[in-house]
Design a protein around this motif. Structure first.
Motif, mmCIF file in Angstrom:
data_model
loop_
_atom_site.group_PDB
_atom_site.id
_atom_site.type_symbol
_atom_site.label_atom_id
_atom_site.label_comp_id
_atom_site.label_asym_id
_atom_site.label_seq_id
_atom_site.Cartn_x
_atom_site.Cartn_y
_atom_site.Cartn_z
ATOM 1 N N GLY A 254 -1.720 -69.429 8.719
ATOM 2 C CA GLY A 254 -2.372 -68.131 8.668
ATOM 3 C C GLY A 254 -2.677 -67.640 7.274
ATOM 4 O O GLY A 254 -2.729 -66.426 7.026
ATOM 5 N N VAL A 255 -2.892 -68.567 6.356
ATOM 6 C CA VAL A 255 -3.229 -68.200 4.974
ATOM 7 C C VAL A 255 -4.734 -68.317 4.786
ATOM 8 O O VAL A 255 -5.339 -69.334 5.125
ATOM 9 N N HIS A 256 -5.347 -67.290 4.234
ATOM 10 C CA HIS A 256 -6.783 -67.303 4.002
ATOM 11 C C HIS A 256 -7.081 -67.986 2.667
ATOM 12 O O HIS A 256 -6.499 -67.604 1.634
ATOM 13 N N PRO A 257 -7.954 -68.979 2.635
ATOM 14 C CA PRO A 257 -8.294 -69.657 1.381
ATOM 15 C C PRO A 257 -8.741 -68.684 0.291
ATOM 16 O O PRO A 257 -8.431 -68.886 -0.888
ATOM 17 N N GLU A 258 -9.431 -67.613 0.692
ATOM 18 C CA GLU A 258 -9.919 -66.642 -0.291
ATOM 19 C C GLU A 258 -8.761 -65.961 -1.016
ATOM 20 O O GLU A 258 -8.860 -65.629 -2.208
ATOM 21 N N ASP A 259 -7.642 -65.734 -0.295
ATOM 22 C CA ASP A 259 -6.471 -65.127 -0.933
ATOM 23 C C ASP A 259 -5.875 -66.067 -1.977
ATOM 24 O O ASP A 259 -5.468 -65.631 -3.062
ATOM 25 N N VAL A 260 -5.803 -67.351 -1.650
ATOM 26 C CA VAL A 260 -5.244 -68.315 -2.599
ATOM 27 C C VAL A 260 -6.144 -68.412 -3.824
ATOM 28 O O VAL A 260 -5.669 -68.396 -4.970
ATOM 29 N N LYS A 261 -7.440 -68.501 -3.596
ATOM 30 C CA LYS A 261 -8.374 -68.623 -4.718
ATOM 31 C C LYS A 261 -8.340 -67.393 -5.615
ATOM 32 O O LYS A 261 -8.598 -67.486 -6.823
ATOM 33 N N ALA A 262 -8.022 -66.237 -5.039
ATOM 34 C CA ALA A 262 -7.899 -65.008 -5.827
ATOM 35 C C ALA A 262 -6.479 -64.821 -6.357
ATOM 36 O O ALA A 262 -6.178 -63.804 -6.980
ATOM 37 N N LYS A 263 -5.614 -65.790 -6.091
ATOM 38 C CA LYS A 263 -4.212 -65.778 -6.523
ATOM 39 C C LYS A 263 -3.452 -64.583 -5.954
ATOM 40 O O LYS A 263 -2.614 -63.975 -6.634
ATOM 41 N N ARG A 264 -3.758 -64.275 -4.700
ATOM 42 C CA ARG A 264 -3.016 -63.215 -4.006
ATOM 43 C C ARG A 264 -1.902 -63.865 -3.183
ATOM 44 O O ARG A 264 -2.162 -64.619 -2.255
ATOM 45 N N TRP A 265 -0.692 -63.543 -3.533
ATOM 46 C CA TRP A 265 0.469 -64.121 -2.859
ATOM 47 C C TRP A 265 0.740 -63.384 -1.557
ATOM 48 O O TRP A 265 0.711 -62.158 -1.508
ATOM 49 N N THR A 266 0.975 -64.136 -0.512
ATOM 50 C CA THR A 266 1.357 -63.564 0.776
ATOM 51 C C THR A 266 2.615 -64.277 1.254
ATOM 52 O O THR A 266 2.898 -65.403 0.815
ATOM 53 N N PRO A 267 3.399 -63.643 2.138
ATOM 54 C CA PRO A 267 4.624 -64.306 2.626
ATOM 55 C C PRO A 267 4.354 -65.689 3.213
ATOM 56 O O PRO A 267 5.152 -66.615 3.038
ATOM 57 N N ALA A 268 3.228 -65.842 3.892
ATOM 58 C CA ALA A 268 2.918 -67.130 4.511
ATOM 59 C C ALA A 268 2.632 -68.205 3.478
ATOM 60 O O ALA A 268 2.765 -69.402 3.763
#
Length: 299
Positions: free
Chosen positions: A206-220
């Motif tokens: 459930g991790v969005h690639p856009e979040d990773v590319k923007a370096k936004r850390w999420t619990p998942a």
């Protein structure tokens, strides 16, 4: 002085070749901060294999530099020119470029297949023409191309044709080693606009690639990192055990411990893995490599 000993042990007496291999060794020694595994490979190889190891590493790193450094708009051209120069050197049996001349000599000395270099250029080209990896299988294919070339070439220089039957195991080991590098260098790759984590794995958690590319850390994201790290930590010991009784067994064991340290650092880094490369203290690496370095003293 040490390089001279390595050249003597390898039976390399031609003054031009000795100069070329010395240039390769100097280039590799300048890469310590950029890749301790490369430095470790050079230092734990038998003295007679070190000049050839230096040539293979220097050649591979030059190809990497074409794809990873300098203006983005010129990388395609630089890689194409380097590939063209490499094949011209093989066609001519040598080159005025020291690294290319030594690389050709190494390949001819050991009868290495040129498919190793072809695969490496294919993998590096994918870095230049980057697109996200849809599946883990796709990532593994790329990892075999870019990591299998230097690692299998190094093992070939150490063990020769005795390694033939273990080739699939060595290549799988290279895949896992490259996966380790992907996790350690995640932040730098994101800065380059490259996401090496398979999209299918991100979607699974459930991790969005856009979040990773923007370096936004999420619990998942922590679950994804742990999942990818487990791919290597679960398989590396078994691979090392399977290769234990081959001529490269001690070297594989050292590399396995090396990657274990890196993966432990990745897991300990938490969200910092998105913001800075993972590189445990040098002392930890020395403890891993020291027994093998001692075995080849004074060379």
């Amino acid at each position: 002085m040490l390089v001279r000993r390595w050249l003597d042990a390898a039976g390399i007496t031609d003054p031009v070749l000795r100069h070329c291999y010395t240039v390769c060794a100097r280039e590799v020694s300048g890469l310590v901060e950029g890749g301790r595994g490369r430095w470790g490979a050079l230092r734990i190889a038998p003295a007679a294999a070190r000049p050839h190891t230096a040539a293979l590493v220097a050649h591979g790193c030059r190809a990497d530099a074409c794809a990873d450094s300098g203006p983005v708009e010129s990388r395609q051209r630089r890689l194409a020119e380097f590939a063209e120069a490499t094949w011209a050197a093989f066609a001519a049996g040598g080159s005025h470029d020291a690294v290319l001349h030594a690389t050709v000599h190494t390949y001819r000395t050991f009868g290495m297949p040129l498919s190793l270099i072809e695969n490496m250029f294919t993998g590096v080209q994918r870095d230049v023409d980057f697109r996200d990896f849809a599946t883990y299988a796709e990532l593994c294919q790329w990892a075999t191309q870019v990591a299998g070339y230097p690692l299998y070439g190094f093992m070939w220089a150490v063990a020769g044709t005795e390694l033939t039957e273990a080739q699939p195991l060595v290549r799988e080991f290279a895949e896992l080693g490259q996966l380790t590098d992907v996790l350690c260098d995640l932040s730098e790759d994101l800065d380059e606009g490259r996401l090496y984590l398979p999209l299918e794995d991100l979607h699974q958690f459930g991790v969005h690639p856009e979040d990773v590319k923007a370096k936004r850390w999420t619990p998942a994201m922590a679950d994804v990192i742990a999942f990818e790290a487990a791919r290597a930590t679960d398989r590396l010991p078994a691979l090392a055990a399977e290769l234990e009784h081959t001529p490269v067994g001690p070297v594989i064991h050292a590399f396995s411990e090396h990657h274990r340290l890196l993966l432990a650092g990745v897991l300990a880094a938490g969200q910092d893995v998105l913001h800075q490369p993972v590189q445990p203290p040098m002392g930890a690496f020395l403890n891993t490599w020291r027994p093998h370095m001692r075995a080849v003293i004074p060379c």
